[in-house]
Every structure is written in structure tokens, then in C-alpha cells.
Design a protein around this motif. Structure first.
Motif, PDB file in Angstrom:
ATOM      1  N   LYS A  96       0.833  -1.205   0.000  1.00 52.18           N
ATOM      2  CA  LYS A  96       0.000   0.000   0.000  1.00 52.18           C
ATOM      3  C   LYS A  96       0.866   1.254   0.000  1.00 52.18           C
ATOM      4  O   LYS A  96       0.548   2.230  -0.677  1.00 52.18           O
ATOM      5  N   LYS A  99       2.241   1.746  -3.497  1.00 56.39           N
ATOM      6  CA  LYS A  99       1.204   2.252  -4.392  1.00 56.39           C
ATOM      7  C   LYS A  99       0.933   3.737  -4.123  1.00 56.39           C
ATOM      8  O   LYS A  99       0.854   4.540  -5.055  1.00 56.39           O
ATOM      9  N   LEU A 100       0.813   4.110  -2.865  1.00 61.36           N
ATOM     10  CA  LEU A 100       0.548   5.496  -2.492  1.00 61.36           C
ATOM     11  C   LEU A 100       1.701   6.403  -2.909  1.00 61.36           C
ATOM     12  O   LEU A 100       1.493   7.487  -3.455  1.00 61.36           O
ATOM     13  N   GLN A 103       1.683   6.836  -6.711  1.00 61.06           N
ATOM     14  CA  GLN A 103       0.589   7.732  -7.101  1.00 61.06           C
ATOM     15  C   GLN A 103       0.972   9.192  -6.870  1.00 61.06           C
ATOM     16  O   GLN A 103       0.734  10.044  -7.717  1.00 61.06           O
ATOM     17  N   HIS A 104       1.563   9.467  -5.720  1.00 61.58           N
ATOM     18  CA  HIS A 104       1.963  10.838  -5.401  1.00 61.58           C
ATOM     19  C   HIS A 104       3.106  11.313  -6.302  1.00 61.58           C
ATOM     20  O   HIS A 104       3.128  12.477  -6.710  1.00 61.58           O
ATOM     21  N   HIS A 106       3.619  10.360  -9.368  1.00 61.17           N
ATOM     22  CA  HIS A 106       3.006  10.641 -10.666  1.00 61.17           C
ATOM     23  C   HIS A 106       2.212  11.944 -10.634  1.00 61.17           C
ATOM     24  O   HIS A 106       2.253  12.724 -11.584  1.00 61.17           O
ATOM     25  N   ARG A 107       1.515  12.190  -9.544  1.00 57.92           N
ATOM     26  CA  ARG A 107       0.683  13.391  -9.442  1.00 57.92           C
ATOM     27  C   ARG A 107       1.536  14.658  -9.249  1.00 57.92           C
ATOM     28  O   ARG A 107       1.266  15.684  -9.857  1.00 57.92           O
TER      29      ARG A 107
END
Length: 159
Positions: A96, A99-100, A103-104, A106-107
Motif C-alpha cells: 500500500k 502504491k501510495l 501515485q503521489h 506521478h501526481r
């Protein structure tokens, strides 16, 4: 497992899971049925060490005492105050967290974006990733082709 021993283990498990009958998840110790199963196995081991085929109430009480010491040690901060958010399942699993973090990245940085190790560390701080987890995440992203280190020392973020 005698009914008396089962009652001791059940009571302790529920006391940890919902202290004072609390239904608020932030007021509980992170405990799962795996810990209940471990309590049962430890009680069985204690009974077996005493050459008994059945788990008695005293076996269960000894195991509860052992776990109470463990829970207190894990959930007590450096000032001696019990902090139920410390340790155990309260944190994110490695999967997790990975993944988090991705995601951050990429953002915030963007796919195809360039960044420094400090930029990645700031993203890690944002998702509350520990320093030890951070290096593992970076190594994992590099080995999986999600992050490439360029000759100038910066990193390129890939999909």
C-alpha cells in the motif's frame, strides 16, 4: 481449550479491539483475528509445556500477561505515554505504501518529469514514508523500470 480459558482469551481480545466499548477505530489497538489465533496457539504451547492436553485458565492468563507487556511496549512512546496509533496494523503495508508513493510521484512530479532525490524525499514525507522504507521504494521503482537515474544524478519518472 477449556471454556474458562476461551473466555479469558475472548475477553482480552475484545478489550484490545474495543477498549471501554469504543467503536471509534482511532481509539483501538490494531489487532486482528491473527492475534487471537496467536493467543490460542501460545496458550496451547504453554499447556503442552506443562504436559497437559487442555488449556487451563491459568495458561490463558499467563499468555494474556505476556501480550499485555508486548502491547504496552509497542504502543508506548518515548515519554511513557500510551499511543494507540503506534505500531502494528495502524501503518500501511509495504504494498500500500508503494502504491501510495507512486501515485503521489506521478501526481506531483508527473510521468516523464525529472526530479532530484530531495524531490522524491519530499514526496515520501508527504505520504509519511519512513527513511528505511524510502530507500527500498526507490530501489524497487528503479528495478521495475518506473524510475531511471540519469547521468546528471537526477531521476526521470516513468509510467
Amino acid at each position: 481449550l477449556t471454556p474458562e480459558a476461551a473466555a479469558v482469551l475472548k475477553e482480552y481480545y475484545l478489550k484490545l479491539r474495543y477498549p471501554g466499548g469504543a467503536q471509534d477505530k482511532y481509539d483501538t489497538v490494531p489487532i486482528t483475528t491473527r492475534q487471537l489465533e496467536a493467543l490460542i496457539r501460545l496458550s496451547q504451547a504453554r499447556a503442552k509445556a506443562c504436559l497437559r492436553e487442555f488449556v487451563l485458565r491459568e495458561d490463558a492468563l499467563d499468555v494474556v500477561e505476556l501480550l499485555e507487556c508486548s502491547v504496552e511496549q509497542v504502543h508506548t512512546d518515548e515519554f511513557g505515554i500510551v499511543d494507540r496509533s503506534r505500531g502494528g496494523a495502524a501503518g500501511l503495508s509495504n504494498r500500500k505504501m508503494r502504491k501510495l508513493f507512486i501515485q503521489h510521484v506521478h501526481r506531483i512530479i508527473g510521468v516523464g518529469g525529472m526530479c532530484t532525490m530531495d524531490d522524491l524525499r519530499r514526496v515520501a514525507d508527504r505520504v509519511e514514508c519512513s527513511i528505511s522504507e524510502f530507500q527500498t521504494l526507490i530501489d524497487d521503482m528503479r528495478s521495475n523500470g518506473l524510475l531511471i537515474k540519469k547521468s546528471d544524478g537526477r531521476f526521470e519518472v516513468l509510467a
